[in-house]
Motif scaffolding. Structure first.
Motif, PDB file in Angstrom:
ATOM      1  N   ALA A 274       0.851  -1.171  -0.070  1.00  0.00           N
ATOM      2  CA  ALA A 274       0.101   0.157   0.146  1.00  0.00           C
ATOM      3  C   ALA A 274       1.025   1.284   0.126  1.00  0.00           C
ATOM      4  O   ALA A 274       0.390   2.342  -0.521  1.00  0.00           O
ATOM      5  N   ARG A 275       1.960   1.257   0.660  1.00  0.00           N
ATOM      6  CA  ARG A 275       3.063   2.247   0.857  1.00  0.00           C
ATOM      7  C   ARG A 275       3.743   2.427  -0.721  1.00  0.00           C
ATOM      8  O   ARG A 275       4.171   3.599  -0.890  1.00  0.00           O
ATOM      9  N   GLY A 276       3.877   1.375  -1.407  1.00  0.00           N
ATOM     10  CA  GLY A 276       4.629   1.498  -2.659  1.00  0.00           C
ATOM     11  C   GLY A 276       5.989   0.940  -2.471  1.00  0.00           C
ATOM     12  O   GLY A 276       6.822   1.242  -3.476  1.00  0.00           O
ATOM     13  N   ASP A 277       6.132   0.356  -1.499  1.00  0.00           N
ATOM     14  CA  ASP A 277       7.818  -0.124  -1.263  1.00  0.00           C
ATOM     15  C   ASP A 277       8.044  -1.202  -2.112  1.00  0.00           C
ATOM     16  O   ASP A 277       9.249  -1.374  -2.313  1.00  0.00           O
ATOM     17  N   ILE A 278       6.989  -2.121  -2.328  1.00  0.00           N
ATOM     18  CA  ILE A 278       7.125  -3.283  -3.302  1.00  0.00           C
ATOM     19  C   ILE A 278       6.112  -3.319  -4.306  1.00  0.00           C
ATOM     20  O   ILE A 278       5.272  -2.497  -4.206  1.00  0.00           O
ATOM     21  N   ASP A 279       6.335  -4.082  -5.399  1.00  0.00           N
ATOM     22  CA  ASP A 279       5.358  -4.012  -6.627  1.00  0.00           C
ATOM     23  C   ASP A 279       4.277  -4.906  -6.542  1.00  0.00           C
ATOM     24  O   ASP A 279       3.532  -4.511  -7.380  1.00  0.00           O
ATOM     25  N   GLY A 280       4.267  -5.807  -5.812  1.00  0.00           N
ATOM     26  CA  GLY A 280       3.173  -6.773  -5.678  1.00  0.00           C
ATOM     27  C   GLY A 280       3.329  -7.830  -4.586  1.00  0.00           C
ATOM     28  O   GLY A 280       4.410  -7.976  -3.903  1.00  0.00           O
ATOM     29  N   PHE A 281       2.212  -8.564  -4.497  1.00  0.00           N
ATOM     30  CA  PHE A 281       2.224  -9.566  -3.347  1.00  0.00           C
ATOM     31  C   PHE A 281       1.413 -10.711  -4.001  1.00  0.00           C
ATOM     32  O   PHE A 281       0.234 -10.630  -4.607  1.00  0.00           O
ATOM     33  N   VAL A 282       1.900 -11.811  -3.568  1.00  0.00           N
ATOM     34  CA  VAL A 282       1.450 -13.224  -4.064  1.00  0.00           C
ATOM     35  C   VAL A 282       1.169 -14.154  -2.879  1.00  0.00           C
ATOM     36  O   VAL A 282       2.058 -14.105  -2.025  1.00  0.00           O
ATOM     37  N   GLY A 283       0.001 -14.535  -2.656  1.00  0.00           N
ATOM     38  CA  GLY A 283      -0.393 -15.275  -1.613  1.00  0.00           C
ATOM     39  C   GLY A 283      -0.978 -16.644  -1.950  1.00  0.00           C
ATOM     40  O   GLY A 283      -1.766 -16.652  -2.855  1.00  0.00           O
ATOM     41  N   TYR A 284      -0.635 -17.989  -1.374  1.00  0.00           N
ATOM     42  CA  TYR A 284      -1.130 -19.169  -1.729  1.00  0.00           C
ATOM     43  C   TYR A 284      -1.784 -19.779  -0.466  1.00  0.00           C
ATOM     44  O   TYR A 284      -0.998 -19.871   0.601  1.00  0.00           O
ATOM     45  N   ARG A 285      -3.250 -19.959  -0.392  1.00  0.00           N
ATOM     46  CA  ARG A 285      -3.846 -20.273   0.751  1.00  0.00           C
ATOM     47  C   ARG A 285      -3.704 -19.670   1.855  1.00  0.00           C
ATOM     48  O   ARG A 285      -3.352 -20.164   3.017  1.00  0.00           O
ATOM     49  N   ALA A 286      -3.702 -18.165   1.861  1.00  0.00           N
ATOM     50  CA  ALA A 286      -3.278 -17.402   3.079  1.00  0.00           C
ATOM     51  C   ALA A 286      -4.165 -17.743   4.199  1.00  0.00           C
ATOM     52  O   ALA A 286      -5.401 -18.314   4.042  1.00  0.00           O
ATOM     53  N   GLU A 287      -3.644 -17.107   5.321  1.00  0.00           N
ATOM     54  CA  GLU A 287      -4.547 -17.346   6.461  1.00  0.00           C
ATOM     55  C   GLU A 287      -5.761 -16.313   6.598  1.00  0.00           C
ATOM     56  O   GLU A 287      -5.640 -15.082   6.142  1.00  0.00           O
ATOM     57  N   ALA A 288      -6.998 -16.550   7.094  1.00  0.00           N
ATOM     58  CA  ALA A 288      -8.166 -15.831   6.964  1.00  0.00           C
ATOM     59  C   ALA A 288      -7.906 -14.620   8.116  1.00  0.00           C
ATOM     60  O   ALA A 288      -8.674 -13.523   7.723  1.00  0.00           O
ATOM     61  N   ILE A 289      -7.431 -14.849   9.297  1.00  0.00           N
ATOM     62  CA  ILE A 289      -7.620 -13.686  10.223  1.00  0.00           C
ATOM     63  C   ILE A 289      -6.775 -12.416   9.894  1.00  0.00           C
ATOM     64  O   ILE A 289      -7.233 -11.339  10.180  1.00  0.00           O
ATOM     65  N   ASP A 290      -5.893 -12.471   9.098  1.00  0.00           N
ATOM     66  CA  ASP A 290      -5.302 -11.202   8.687  1.00  0.00           C
ATOM     67  C   ASP A 290      -5.517 -10.573   7.334  1.00  0.00           C
ATOM     68  O   ASP A 290      -5.002  -9.526   7.189  1.00  0.00           O
ATOM     69  N   LEU A 291      -5.986 -11.621   6.560  1.00  0.00           N
ATOM     70  CA  LEU A 291      -6.230 -11.078   5.163  1.00  0.00           C
ATOM     71  C   LEU A 291      -7.227 -10.009   5.063  1.00  0.00           C
ATOM     72  O   LEU A 291      -7.063  -8.810   4.144  1.00  0.00           O
ATOM     73  N   PRO A 292      -8.232  -9.821   5.691  1.00  0.00           N
ATOM     74  CA  PRO A 292      -9.264  -8.581   5.442  1.00  0.00           C
ATOM     75  C   PRO A 292      -8.686  -7.455   5.674  1.00  0.00           C
ATOM     76  O   PRO A 292      -8.636  -6.487   5.074  1.00  0.00           O
ATOM     77  N   ALA A 293      -8.007  -7.137   6.802  1.00  0.00           N
ATOM     78  CA  ALA A 293      -7.470  -5.892   7.128  1.00  0.00           C
ATOM     79  C   ALA A 293      -6.393  -5.660   5.935  1.00  0.00           C
ATOM     80  O   ALA A 293      -6.414  -4.481   5.336  1.00  0.00           O
ATOM     81  N   GLY A 294      -5.637  -6.230   5.695  1.00  0.00           N
ATOM     82  CA  GLY A 294      -4.282  -6.274   4.531  1.00  0.00           C
ATOM     83  C   GLY A 294      -5.072  -5.941   3.180  1.00  0.00           C
ATOM     84  O   GLY A 294      -4.812  -4.951   2.451  1.00  0.00           O
ATOM     85  N   ALA A 295      -6.387  -6.723   2.901  1.00  0.00           N
ATOM     86  CA  ALA A 295      -6.767  -6.753   1.476  1.00  0.00           C
ATOM     87  C   ALA A 295      -7.447  -5.231   1.376  1.00  0.00           C
ATOM     88  O   ALA A 295      -7.399  -4.649   0.131  1.00  0.00           O
ATOM     89  N   LEU A 296      -7.971  -4.735   2.576  1.00  0.00           N
ATOM     90  CA  LEU A 296      -8.732  -3.437   2.580  1.00  0.00           C
ATOM     91  C   LEU A 296      -7.812  -2.462   2.329  1.00  0.00           C
ATOM     92  O   LEU A 296      -7.942  -1.518   1.607  1.00  0.00           O
ATOM     93  N   LEU A 297      -6.554  -2.480   2.977  1.00  0.00           N
ATOM     94  CA  LEU A 297      -5.566  -1.414   3.059  1.00  0.00           C
ATOM     95  C   LEU A 297      -5.195  -1.372   1.559  1.00  0.00           C
ATOM     96  O   LEU A 297      -4.866  -0.281   1.011  1.00  0.00           O
ATOM     97  N   ALA A 298      -4.917  -2.472   0.782  1.00  0.00           N
ATOM     98  CA  ALA A 298      -4.540  -2.489  -0.646  1.00  0.00           C
ATOM     99  C   ALA A 298      -5.594  -1.648  -1.532  1.00  0.00           C
ATOM    100  O   ALA A 298      -5.102  -1.000  -2.398  1.00  0.00           O
ATOM    101  N   THR A 299      -6.653  -2.327  -1.312  1.00  0.00           N
ATOM    102  CA  THR A 299      -7.786  -1.825  -2.546  1.00  0.00           C
ATOM    103  C   THR A 299      -8.007  -0.375  -2.323  1.00  0.00           C
ATOM    104  O   THR A 299      -8.158   0.270  -3.217  1.00  0.00           O
ATOM    105  N   GLU A 300      -8.008  -0.095  -1.090  1.00  0.00           N
ATOM    106  CA  GLU A 300      -8.225   1.239  -0.666  1.00  0.00           C
ATOM    107  C   GLU A 300      -7.106   2.152  -1.153  1.00  0.00           C
ATOM    108  O   GLU A 300      -7.351   3.570  -1.331  1.00  0.00           O
ATOM    109  N   ALA A 301      -6.031   1.571  -1.422  1.00  0.00           N
ATOM    110  CA  ALA A 301      -4.891   2.623  -1.912  1.00  0.00           C
ATOM    111  C   ALA A 301      -4.879   2.299  -3.447  1.00  0.00           C
ATOM    112  O   ALA A 301      -3.801   2.838  -4.041  1.00  0.00           O
ATOM    113  N   GLY A 302      -5.806   1.639  -4.072  1.00  0.00           N
ATOM    114  CA  GLY A 302      -5.881   1.560  -5.243  1.00  0.00           C
ATOM    115  C   GLY A 302      -5.473   0.541  -6.115  1.00  0.00           C
ATOM    116  O   GLY A 302      -5.138   0.523  -7.387  1.00  0.00           O
ATOM    117  N   LEU A 303      -5.040  -0.413  -5.526  1.00  0.00           N
ATOM    118  CA  LEU A 303      -4.327  -1.696  -5.904  1.00  0.00           C
ATOM    119  C   LEU A 303      -5.399  -2.682  -6.140  1.00  0.00           C
ATOM    120  O   LEU A 303      -6.603  -2.519  -5.750  1.00  0.00           O
TER     121      LEU A 303
END
Length: 295
Positions: free
Chosen positions: A218-247
């Motif tokens: 979300a800050r722009g420090d990296i170009d992308g993020f790939v996840g495989y069968r990610a954990e549910a507990i932390d995904l919504p907070a992170g995904a919202l951060l990314a999508t609201e940053a325009g990703l």
């Protein structure tokens, strides 16, 4: 990346879920201060399952604190906590079916903490009808916090977050990688994905703390993020951060990503990045999936 001056009260915090945002932010800061103060102390460590995961006394202390703060203000809400599991809603005002659910990851990066590596985060999200509407990611080590609200944008210490602004490097992207704890060491899909990414990317970060990776994206420090069968507990907070940053977040086959707090972990595999970079990132993933099918 952060594009404006410091803004202690981001515009998105004043919307429909302003009170929830305030509680999540305060609880994350309080839990972060607790973790930071005890990072170098002696604390208990126990195995968590048979896949090498651990739980520490710090996880439990921080989780109890966050759950208590949420319950004090929103007793009718359901909470899903990393260690305690489901904390049911209380009182006559509790909505049927758990329409409002808080997700609490009190210490994302427990394995890092155990080996003395200062890379961990506190994550809190509120989901309504299964979709995140508030997300808070706090880094106790640097005392920095990133927040997002549905439709209100994503913000950090320097203002609004807009993700990467540079084109992909000719030598390959800089990506983060995560996989769920249930993924075995010999999982062929995970193996093919990691092998391809390592061969075709400038660098692949495996932080053992996905929330930090979401914040970096979300800050722009990296170009992308790939996840495989990610954990549910932390995904919504992170995904919202990314999508609201325009990703953009896509499933590995390029379709709409629908993973979240519900459903099997097989639904929580993803590729995230700038809209203009997603085709290239999906091509990397497709190459790995094709190689795995042929092997």
């Amino acid at each position: 990346m952060d594009t404006t001056a410091d803004d202690p009260t981001p515009p998105g915090a004043g919307g429909r879920f302003a009170a929830e945002h305030e509680v999540a932010l305060a609880a994350a800061h309080e839990a972060g201060a607790l973790l930071r103060s005890r990072f170098h102390s002696h604390y208990g460590v126990r195995a968590k399952g048979a896949d090498g995961d651990v739980v520490t006394d710090l996880d439990l202390l921080a989780e109890r604190l966050v759950v208590r703060r949420i319950k004090e203000r929103f007793p009718a809400d359901r909470i899903l906590a990393e260690e305690a599991g489901v904390v049911p809603a209380q009182g006559a005002g509790a909505p049927a079916g758990g329409a409002r659910t808080w997700l609490v990851d009190p210490l994302d990066g427990s394995n890092n903490v155990v080996i003395g590596l200062p890379a961990y985060a506190v994550g809190i999200a509120l989901c309504v009808g299964g979709s995140p509407v508030v997300g808070v990611v706090h880094d106790p080590v640097t005392d920095r916090t990133w927040t997002a609200s549905a439709g209100g944008g994503a913000f950090g210490p320097q203002g609004r977050l807009t993700g990467p602004c540079r084109p992909l490097s000719p030598v390959g992207p800089l990506l983060a990688w995560t996989q769920g704890h249930a993924v075995g060491r010999c999982d062929p899909v995970a193996g093919a994905l990691k092998e391809t990414l390592e061969a075709r990317c400038r660098r692949v970060l495996q932080l053992w703390a996905p929330l930090l990776a979401w914040a970096m994206l979300a800050r722009g420090d990296i170009d992308g993020f790939v996840g495989y069968r990610a954990e549910a507990i932390d995904l919504p907070a992170g995904a919202l951060l990314a999508t609201e940053a325009g990703l953009v977040i896509r499933s590995l086959d390029g379709g709409a990503f629908r993973g979240g707090m519900n459903g099997p972990d097989t639904d929580r595999s993803f590729v995230a990045g700038r809209p203009e970079d997603i085709p290239y990132l999906l091509e990397l993933v497709a190459h790995a999936r094709t190689a795995n099918t042929r092997s």
